[in-house]
Motif scaffolding. Sequence first.
Motif, PDB file in Angstrom:
ATOM      1  N   MET A   1       8.854   1.926 -14.600  1.00 20.20           N
ATOM      2  CA  MET A   1       7.982   2.280 -13.506  1.00 20.20           C
ATOM      3  C   MET A   1       7.830   1.059 -12.616  1.00 20.20           C
ATOM      4  N   ALA A   2       8.399   1.130 -11.432  1.00 15.24           N
ATOM      5  CA  ALA A   2       8.292   0.038 -10.470  1.00 15.24           C
ATOM      6  C   ALA A   2       7.141   0.337  -9.512  1.00 15.24           C
ATOM      7  N   VAL A   3       6.053  -0.409  -9.647  1.00 16.68           N
ATOM      8  CA  VAL A   3       4.877  -0.202  -8.811  1.00 16.68           C
ATOM      9  C   VAL A   3       4.851  -1.239  -7.695  1.00 16.68           C
ATOM     10  N   THR A   4       4.677  -0.753  -6.465  1.00 16.07           N
ATOM     11  CA  THR A   4       4.558  -1.620  -5.298  1.00 16.07           C
ATOM     12  C   THR A   4       3.123  -1.537  -4.793  1.00 16.07           C
ATOM     13  N   LYS A   5       2.518  -2.688  -4.567  1.00 19.78           N
ATOM     14  CA  LYS A   5       1.160  -2.751  -4.032  1.00 19.78           C
ATOM     15  C   LYS A   5       1.232  -3.433  -2.673  1.00 19.78           C
ATOM     16  N   THR A   6       0.668  -2.777  -1.646  1.00 17.54           N
ATOM     17  CA  THR A   6       0.716  -3.329  -0.300  1.00 17.54           C
ATOM     18  C   THR A   6      -0.665  -3.268   0.327  1.00 17.54           C
ATOM     19  N   LEU A   7      -1.153  -4.389   0.806  1.00 15.85           N
ATOM     20  CA  LEU A   7      -2.409  -4.394   1.542  1.00 15.85           C
ATOM     21  C   LEU A   7      -2.111  -3.760   2.902  1.00 15.85           C
ATOM     22  N   THR A   8      -2.674  -2.599   3.159  1.00 14.61           N
ATOM     23  CA  THR A   8      -2.320  -1.831   4.356  1.00 14.61           C
ATOM     24  C   THR A   8      -3.392  -1.861   5.436  1.00 14.61           C
ATOM     25  N   LYS A   9      -4.580  -2.350   5.102  1.00 13.13           N
ATOM     26  CA  LYS A   9      -5.640  -2.427   6.101  1.00 13.13           C
ATOM     27  C   LYS A   9      -6.542  -3.608   5.775  1.00 13.13           C
ATOM     28  N   SER A  10      -6.869  -4.376   6.795  1.00  7.57           N
ATOM     29  CA  SER A  10      -7.838  -5.468   6.637  1.00  7.57           C
ATOM     30  C   SER A  10      -8.565  -5.615   7.971  1.00  7.57           C
ATOM     31  N   ILE A  11      -9.782  -5.102   8.013  1.00 10.04           N
ATOM     32  CA  ILE A  11     -10.566  -5.138   9.243  1.00 10.04           C
ATOM     33  C   ILE A  11     -11.785  -6.031   9.020  1.00 10.04           C
ATOM     34  N   SER A  32      10.362   5.061  -5.737  1.00 10.36           N
ATOM     35  CA  SER A  32      10.688   5.240  -4.324  1.00 10.36           C
ATOM     36  C   SER A  32      10.478   6.680  -3.891  1.00 10.36           C
ATOM     37  N   GLU A  33      10.067   6.841  -2.643  1.00  9.37           N
ATOM     38  CA  GLU A  33       9.860   8.180  -2.109  1.00  9.37           C
ATOM     39  C   GLU A  33      11.146   8.982  -2.265  1.00  9.37           C
ATOM     40  N   GLY A  34      11.020  10.201  -2.736  1.00  8.84           N
ATOM     41  CA  GLY A  34      12.183  11.047  -2.989  1.00  8.84           C
ATOM     42  C   GLY A  34      12.553  11.089  -4.459  1.00  8.84           C
ATOM     43  N   ASP A  35      12.160  10.071  -5.234  1.00 10.68           N
ATOM     44  CA  ASP A  35      12.404  10.061  -6.679  1.00 10.68           C
ATOM     45  C   ASP A  35      11.464  11.054  -7.366  1.00 10.68           C
ATOM     46  N   ALA A  36      11.891  11.609  -8.462  1.00 11.72           N
ATOM     47  CA  ALA A  36      11.058  12.551  -9.221  1.00 11.72           C
ATOM     48  C   ALA A  36       9.804  11.870  -9.753  1.00 11.72           C
ATOM     49  N   THR A  37       9.863  10.560  -9.942  1.00 11.26           N
ATOM     50  CA  THR A  37       8.720   9.823 -10.493  1.00 11.26           C
ATOM     51  C   THR A  37       7.879   9.148  -9.401  1.00 11.26           C
TER      52      THR A  37
END
Length: 106
Positions: A1-11, A32-37
């Motif tokens: 399981m490859a987990v990606t964490k991205t800070l997407t908002k900082s106000i 990854s998007e499109g993968d069954a997992t």
Amino acid sequence: MAVTKTLTKSIPHVKSSKAQMWDLEMTYENDSEGDATYYKSVFSHTAVAADGDFTAAAKSSFNLAALTAMCPVSQWDIVFASQVDSVITNPPSDPVPDEAFTVPSS
């Protein structure tokens, strides 16, 4: 399981040229998007200087590491792992109709 964490908002919320509060959002993605997992979840947190979450300073003095450190990442890691487990690894099974069942006579 490859987990990606991205800070997407900082106000930043600024008073007297110093950030007093930050609205933060982090997106977690499993595989990854499109993968069954593939699974995605977004977590948010408001960090407040007056609560001791950080020391008020000019907003430009906060880098990615400082903003990320304000997030409860260890808690989010646990929640995300649980979400992936319940949705991807061990999804609930749908009930199966028992067509052979007959109504009892008494």
